[in-house]
Write a protein that holds these residues in place. Structure first.
Motif, PDB file in Angstrom:
ATOM      1  N   VAL A  95      79.775 100.289  39.671  1.00 52.60           N
ATOM      2  CA  VAL A  95      80.139  99.804  38.334  1.00 52.60           C
ATOM      3  C   VAL A  95      79.092  98.811  37.824  1.00 52.60           C
ATOM      4  O   VAL A  95      78.669  98.855  36.674  1.00 52.60           O
TER       5      VAL A  95
ATOM      6  N   ARG B 250      76.099 100.632  36.577  1.00 56.70           N
ATOM      7  CA  ARG B 250      76.376 101.199  35.248  1.00 56.70           C
ATOM      8  C   ARG B 250      76.226 100.134  34.164  1.00 56.70           C
ATOM      9  O   ARG B 250      75.653 100.389  33.098  1.00 56.70           O
ATOM     10  N   GLN B 251      76.745  98.927  34.445  1.00 59.32           N
ATOM     11  CA  GLN B 251      76.707  97.862  33.426  1.00 59.32           C
ATOM     12  C   GLN B 251      75.278  97.390  33.158  1.00 59.32           C
ATOM     13  O   GLN B 251      74.887  97.197  32.008  1.00 59.32           O
TER      14      GLN B 251
ATOM     15  N   ARG C 173      73.368 100.132  31.318  1.00 59.03           N
ATOM     16  CA  ARG C 173      73.821 100.167  29.922  1.00 59.03           C
ATOM     17  C   ARG C 173      73.119  99.089  29.110  1.00 59.03           C
ATOM     18  O   ARG C 173      72.625  99.354  28.012  1.00 59.03           O
TER      19      ARG C 173
ATOM     20  N   LEU D 124      73.066 106.228  21.391  1.00 59.18           N
ATOM     21  CA  LEU D 124      74.321 106.120  22.151  1.00 59.18           C
ATOM     22  C   LEU D 124      74.462 107.286  23.134  1.00 59.18           C
ATOM     23  O   LEU D 124      74.870 107.109  24.282  1.00 59.18           O
TER      24      LEU D 124
ATOM     25  N   THR E 260      74.501 107.012  27.191  1.00 59.86           N
ATOM     26  CA  THR E 260      75.606 107.573  27.976  1.00 59.86           C
ATOM     27  C   THR E 260      75.083 108.513  29.055  1.00 59.86           C
ATOM     28  O   THR E 260      75.549 108.501  30.192  1.00 59.86           O
ATOM     29  N   LYS E 261      74.071 109.324  28.694  1.00 61.15           N
ATOM     30  CA  LYS E 261      73.479 110.238  29.680  1.00 61.15           C
ATOM     31  C   LYS E 261      72.841 109.464  30.829  1.00 61.15           C
ATOM     32  O   LYS E 261      73.031 109.791  31.998  1.00 61.15           O
TER      33      LYS E 261
ATOM     34  N   VAL F 230      73.390 106.309  31.790  1.00 57.44           N
ATOM     35  CA  VAL F 230      74.390 105.573  32.580  1.00 57.44           C
ATOM     36  C   VAL F 230      75.138 106.540  33.506  1.00 57.44           C
ATOM     37  O   VAL F 230      75.378 106.236  34.683  1.00 57.44           O
ATOM     38  N   THR F 231      75.454 107.727  32.994  1.00 53.89           N
ATOM     39  CA  THR F 231      76.165 108.713  33.818  1.00 53.89           C
ATOM     40  C   THR F 231      75.290 109.166  34.991  1.00 53.89           C
ATOM     41  O   THR F 231      75.752 109.240  36.131  1.00 53.89           O
TER      42      THR F 231
END
Lengths: 125, 132
Positions: free
Chosen positions: B15, B18-19, B22, B32, B36-37, B39-40
């Motif tokens: 997590v 991810r943060q 981001r 955006l 998202t891509k 971060v995923t």
């Protein structure tokens, strides 16, 4: 180590609603899966709505858990609808190659509940 | 800060990765969808580091190259390594409990993908996404 974040499960009629508002750790998703199975079994709910409108990423682990939740719910004769997926999440999931199995999706909560009502009528009990 | 090291030893570190990714992706002005891509993809790779590599670390960097900006994230572990890279990059193939989309899926979500692995020596996966 932080603890497991318990996602609240609300009951509306015979539908259970879990609205995911936190950045999910893997164990939070596993806990949700267990909590939902217990709650369906205890209440005899016929539908489950997973609201992911506040979720900014769905990776393969989280996506697989949605599919697992749907498959488990089905064993209790309940359908699962995922609602509120963000456009960027949807585009990413397709490129990632993830399919959500038996999971139905709907644009928003209202449409999700409509799908569940329809499915409930098709199979009266 | 244009570079951050993140140890990956527990669930919550995925997590954290991810943060951080981001916030770097926002600083690099990725759209955006591209945020998202990325971060995923890094979520998949961080989980691989934890699950298959037995833990390791991530380095997230902000890149500037002429007028475009980007984010590079590198995941390193000292785990068992990947014996068959072609197989590991095949959709649906998994050595564990996953769906086998981690590596192959992550590769599709980024602009640059580099895999450096040897049996018994560990694995390093580096991904980069550029602003358009």
């Amino acid at each position: 180590m932080t603890g497991v974040e318990r996602i609240p499960i609300l009951k509306i009629g015979d539908v259970l609603l879990a609205s995911i508002q936190v950045d999910l750790q893997d164990r939070d998703v596993l806990a949700l899966q267990e909590d939902l199975a217990e709650k369906i079994s205890a209440t005899g709910a016929h539908g489950v709505v997973l609201d992911i409108s506040a979720v900014d990423i769905v990776d393969s682990f989280i996506g697989r858990m949605f599919a697992t939740i749907a498959a488990t719910s089905k064993l209790f004769d309940a359908h699962t609808v995922v609602v509120g997926m963000r456009p960027a999440v949807a585009i990413t999931l397709v490129e990632l190659g993830l399919t959500l199995g038996e999971v139905r999706t709907a644009l928003d909560l209202e449409k999700g509940l409509a799908i569940l009502a329809e499915l409930g009528e098709q199979a009266p009990r | 800060m244009t570079r951050e090291d993140i140890p990956i030893v527990a669930d919550e570190d995925v997590v954290r990765v991810r943060q951080v990714v981001r916030s770097y992706a926002q600083r690099a002005k990725l759209s955006l969808v591209d945020q998202t891509k990325l971060v995923t993809a890094t979520s998949e790779l961080a989980r691989n580091t934890l699950t298959y590599g037995g833990g390791g670390s991530a380095v997230v960097e902000l890149l500037g190259e002429g007028r475009r900006q980007g984010v590079r994230a590198s995941f390193r572990d000292d785990g068992p390594g990947i014996p068959d890279i072609t197989l590991a990059l095949t959709d649906g193939w998994t050595s564990g409990q996953g769906m086998g989309l981690g590596l192959s899926g992550a590769r599709r979500l980024v602009d640059e993908f580099d895999l450096d692995t040897a049996v018994g020596r560990g694995t390093t996966v580096t991904v980069t996404k550029w602003s358009r």
